[in-house]
Design a protein around this motif. Structure first.
Motif, short mmCIF file in Angstrom:
data_model
loop_
_atom_site.label_atom_id
_atom_site.label_comp_id
_atom_site.label_asym_id
_atom_site.label_seq_id
_atom_site.Cartn_x
_atom_site.Cartn_y
_atom_site.Cartn_z
N SER A 37 42.08 1.30 16.54
CA SER A 37 40.80 0.96 17.18
C SER A 37 39.87 2.16 17.20
O SER A 37 38.65 2.01 17.00
CB SER A 37 41.05 0.45 18.60
N LEU A 38 40.42 3.35 17.44
CA LEU A 38 39.58 4.56 17.44
C LEU A 38 39.00 4.79 16.05
O LEU A 38 37.80 5.03 15.89
CB LEU A 38 40.41 5.77 17.88
N LYS A 39 39.84 4.73 15.04
CA LYS A 39 39.40 4.99 13.67
C LYS A 39 38.40 3.93 13.20
O LYS A 39 37.40 4.25 12.54
CB LYS A 39 40.60 5.04 12.73
N LYS A 40 38.67 2.68 13.54
CA LYS A 40 37.80 1.59 13.10
C LYS A 40 36.40 1.74 13.68
O LYS A 40 35.41 1.35 13.04
CB LYS A 40 38.40 0.25 13.54
N ASN A 41 36.30 2.33 14.88
CA ASN A 41 35.02 2.44 15.56
C ASN A 41 34.38 3.82 15.43
O ASN A 41 33.26 4.02 15.92
CB ASN A 41 35.19 2.08 17.03
N ASN A 42 35.07 4.76 14.80
CA ASN A 42 34.49 6.09 14.58
C ASN A 42 35.14 6.69 13.34
O ASN A 42 36.23 7.26 13.41
CB ASN A 42 34.70 7.00 15.79
N GLU A 43 34.48 6.55 12.21
CA GLU A 43 35.07 6.97 10.94
C GLU A 43 35.18 8.49 10.80
O GLU A 43 35.83 8.98 9.87
CB GLU A 43 34.27 6.38 9.78
N LEU A 44 34.55 9.24 11.70
CA LEU A 44 34.68 10.70 11.65
C LEU A 44 36.06 11.17 12.09
O LEU A 44 36.46 12.30 11.81
CB LEU A 44 33.62 11.35 12.55
N LEU A 45 36.79 10.30 12.77
CA LEU A 45 38.08 10.70 13.30
C LEU A 45 39.14 10.73 12.20
O LEU A 45 39.24 9.82 11.38
CB LEU A 45 38.51 9.74 14.41
N GLN A 46 39.94 11.79 12.21
CA GLN A 46 41.10 11.92 11.33
C GLN A 46 42.33 11.74 12.21
O GLN A 46 42.65 12.61 13.03
CB GLN A 46 41.10 13.28 10.64
N VAL A 47 43.02 10.62 12.04
CA VAL A 47 43.96 10.18 13.06
C VAL A 47 45.41 10.21 12.58
O VAL A 47 45.73 9.68 11.51
CB VAL A 47 43.61 8.76 13.53
N ASP A 48 46.26 10.84 13.38
CA ASP A 48 47.71 10.79 13.21
C ASP A 48 48.28 9.98 14.38
O ASP A 48 47.70 9.94 15.47
CB ASP A 48 48.33 12.19 13.24
N ALA A 49 49.42 9.35 14.15
CA ALA A 49 50.07 8.59 15.21
C ALA A 49 51.58 8.69 15.03
O ALA A 49 52.09 8.58 13.91
CB ALA A 49 49.64 7.13 15.16
N LEU A 50 52.29 8.89 16.13
CA LEU A 50 53.74 9.01 16.02
C LEU A 50 54.45 8.07 16.97
O LEU A 50 53.90 7.66 18.00
CB LEU A 50 54.20 10.46 16.24
N ASP A 51 55.67 7.73 16.61
CA ASP A 51 56.52 6.89 17.45
C ASP A 51 57.97 7.17 17.10
O ASP A 51 58.29 7.52 15.95
CB ASP A 51 56.21 5.40 17.23
N VAL A 52 58.84 7.01 18.08
CA VAL A 52 60.27 7.23 17.86
C VAL A 52 60.91 6.03 17.15
O VAL A 52 61.97 6.16 16.52
CB VAL A 52 60.98 7.50 19.20
N SER A 53 60.26 4.88 17.22
CA SER A 53 60.82 3.65 16.66
C SER A 53 60.34 3.41 15.23
O SER A 53 59.15 3.22 14.99
CB SER A 53 60.43 2.45 17.54
N GLU A 54 61.28 3.39 14.29
CA GLU A 54 60.93 3.09 12.90
C GLU A 54 60.39 1.67 12.77
O GLU A 54 59.47 1.42 11.99
CB GLU A 54 62.15 3.27 12.00
N GLU A 55 60.98 0.75 13.54
CA GLU A 55 60.54 -0.65 13.47
C GLU A 55 59.10 -0.80 13.96
O GLU A 55 58.30 -1.54 13.37
CB GLU A 55 61.47 -1.54 14.30
N ALA A 56 58.76 -0.09 15.04
CA ALA A 56 57.39 -0.14 15.53
C ALA A 56 56.42 0.44 14.52
O ALA A 56 55.31 -0.09 14.31
CB ALA A 56 57.28 0.61 16.86
N LEU A 57 56.81 1.52 13.86
CA LEU A 57 55.93 2.15 12.87
C LEU A 57 55.66 1.23 11.69
O LEU A 57 54.57 1.25 11.12
CB LEU A 57 56.53 3.47 12.39
N LEU A 58 56.63 0.41 11.32
CA LEU A 58 56.39 -0.55 10.24
C LEU A 58 55.29 -1.53 10.64
O LEU A 58 54.43 -1.90 9.83
CB LEU A 58 57.68 -1.30 9.91
N VAL A 59 55.33 -1.95 11.90
CA VAL A 59 54.28 -2.86 12.41
C VAL A 59 52.94 -2.14 12.42
O VAL A 59 51.91 -2.69 11.99
CB VAL A 59 54.65 -3.37 13.82
N ALA A 60 52.93 -0.90 12.92
CA ALA A 60 51.68 -0.14 13.00
C ALA A 60 51.08 0.09 11.62
O ALA A 60 49.85 -0.01 11.43
CB ALA A 60 51.93 1.19 13.70
#
Length: 284
Positions: free
Chosen positions: A131-154
Motif C-alpha cells: 500500500s505504501l509503494k502503490k501510493n508513493n512510487e518514490l519509496l524503495q521498499v523492503d519487507a521481511l517475515d519469519v514465515s516462508e508461507e506468508a512471504l509467498l502470499v506477500a
C-alpha cells in the motif's frame, strides 16, 4: 431457486451465528466472488436464478461460515487501502486499524522529493509495504517475515498490485543489524498477550496464525524492544519509526521509545478510540 429466495434461506441459516448486517455483507461478497454480481443486479433482476451446481458451492461456504471461519479465508481475498489482497491461513487478515497506520505514514512522507528507503517488519500479506509503494512510487521498499508461507502470499500480492518490493525471509529476533540504513521502519508485530486470548473471537483464535498474533505475558514488548534497538542502529538521522501496538500498552511504548533515545514520540488512537499507533524519530 432464485437468488432472492436463497438469500432468505442464507439469512435464516446464519441468524444464530451473526447479526443481520454481517450476514448480508457475507451474502453480497459471495455473490460478487462466485457470480460477478452486485447488490444492484439483484435489485434490478429479482428473478435471477441460482443454478443447482452453484447452489452446492454456496452450501459449502455456508458450512464454513457456520464454523465461523473468516469470510476472507473462505473467499481467499480481502481489500486493504482500496487494493485487492490474497489471504490464507498463513497470514493475518489485514485490519482497518492498520489502514490508519498506512495513512499516517503516507501523510508524513507526501512531501518527499527524493527516494526513501522503507522497511516493513513482519509483513504478512504485504499489505503495509504494498500500500505504501502503490501510493508513493518514490519509496524503495523492503519487507521481511519469519514465515516462508506468508512471504509467498506477500510476493503474489505485490505482483497482483503491480509493485516492486524486496522480500526477506528472516527472524527479526535473530538479527543483529540490517545490511543497510533505512529512512522509515514500520512494524505491526505480534502484540496480543496470551492472557488476552479469552476475550478474542472464535474466528480469530481458531483460524488466524498464532505466530503472528501472540506474545508471552512475561515479555509483551519483546518485538518492539528488538526492532527499536535495530532502528536505533539502522535508521538514518531524522528517520521515522512506526508501530501498530497493543491498545493496553500505549504508555509502556511511550516509555520504551523515549528511554531508547527517540524524539518526538507520538501516540495515536484508532477510529475506535484505542491507543493503536505510535511514531518516533531518530535524532540527528
Amino acid at each position: 431457486m432464485t437468488f432472492k429466495h436463497y438469500q432468505t434461506f442464507f439469512r435464516s441459516e446464519l441468524a444464530s451465528f451473526y447479526d443481520a448486517m454481517e450476514i448480508d455483507s457475507f451474502f453480497y461478497l459471495i455473490l460478487e466472488k462466485l457470480h460477478q454480481l452486485k447488490r444492484i443486479d439483484l435489485a434490478l433482476n429479482p428473478s435471477l436464478q441460482l443454478a443447482i451446481a452453484d447452489e452446492k458451492k454456496w452450501q459449502l461456504i455456508l458450512a464454513d461460515l457456520k464454523e465461523q471461519r473468516p469470510i476472507q479465508y473462505i473467499l481467499g481475498e480481502t481489500s486493504f487501502y482500496g487494493l485487492p489482497f490474497t489471504v490464507n491461513e498463513h497470514t493475518l487478515i489485514p485490519r482497518p486499524e492498520t489502514e490508519e497506520l498506512v495513512a499516517w505514514i503516507l501523510a508524513d512522507l507526501q512531501s518527499a522529493t527524493s527516494p526513501l528507503k522503507v522497511l516493513d517488519i513482519g509483513t504478512g500479506t504485504g499489505c503495509i509495504p504494498i500500500s505504501l509503494k502503490k501510493n508513493n512510487e518514490l519509496l524503495q521498499v523492503d519487507a521481511l517475515d519469519v514465515s516462508e508461507e506468508a512471504l509467498l502470499v506477500a510476493q503474489a500480492n505485490a505482483v497482483q498490485n503491480h509493485v516492486m518490493i524486496t522480500f526477506l525471509n528472516q527472524n527479526i529476533l535473530e538479527i543483529t543489524a540490517f545490511s543497510k540504513s533505512y529512512d522509515v521502519i514500520v512494524s505491526n508485530p505480534p502484540y496480543v498477550r496470551y492472557s488476552e486470548k479469552e476475550a478474542m473471537a472464535k474466528n480469530v483464535l481458531d483460524f488466524e496464525p498464532s505466530l503472528a498474533l501472540f506474545v508471552f505475558d512475561e515479555n509483551p514488548l519483546i518485538f518492539y524492544e528488538k526492532i527499536a534497538a535495530l532502528a536505533w542502529k539502522n535508521l538514518t538521522p531524522n528517520g521515522f519509526l512506526y508501530f501498530e501496538i497493543n491498545q493496553y500498552l500505549g504508555q509502556a511504548m511511550l516509555d520504551l521509545l523515549s528511554n531508547q533515545g527517540f524524539q518526538s514520540v507520538e501516540l495515536r488512537k484508532d477510529v475506535y478510540g484505542n491507543d493503536r499507533m505510535i511514531k518516533a524519530i531518530k535524532p540527528k
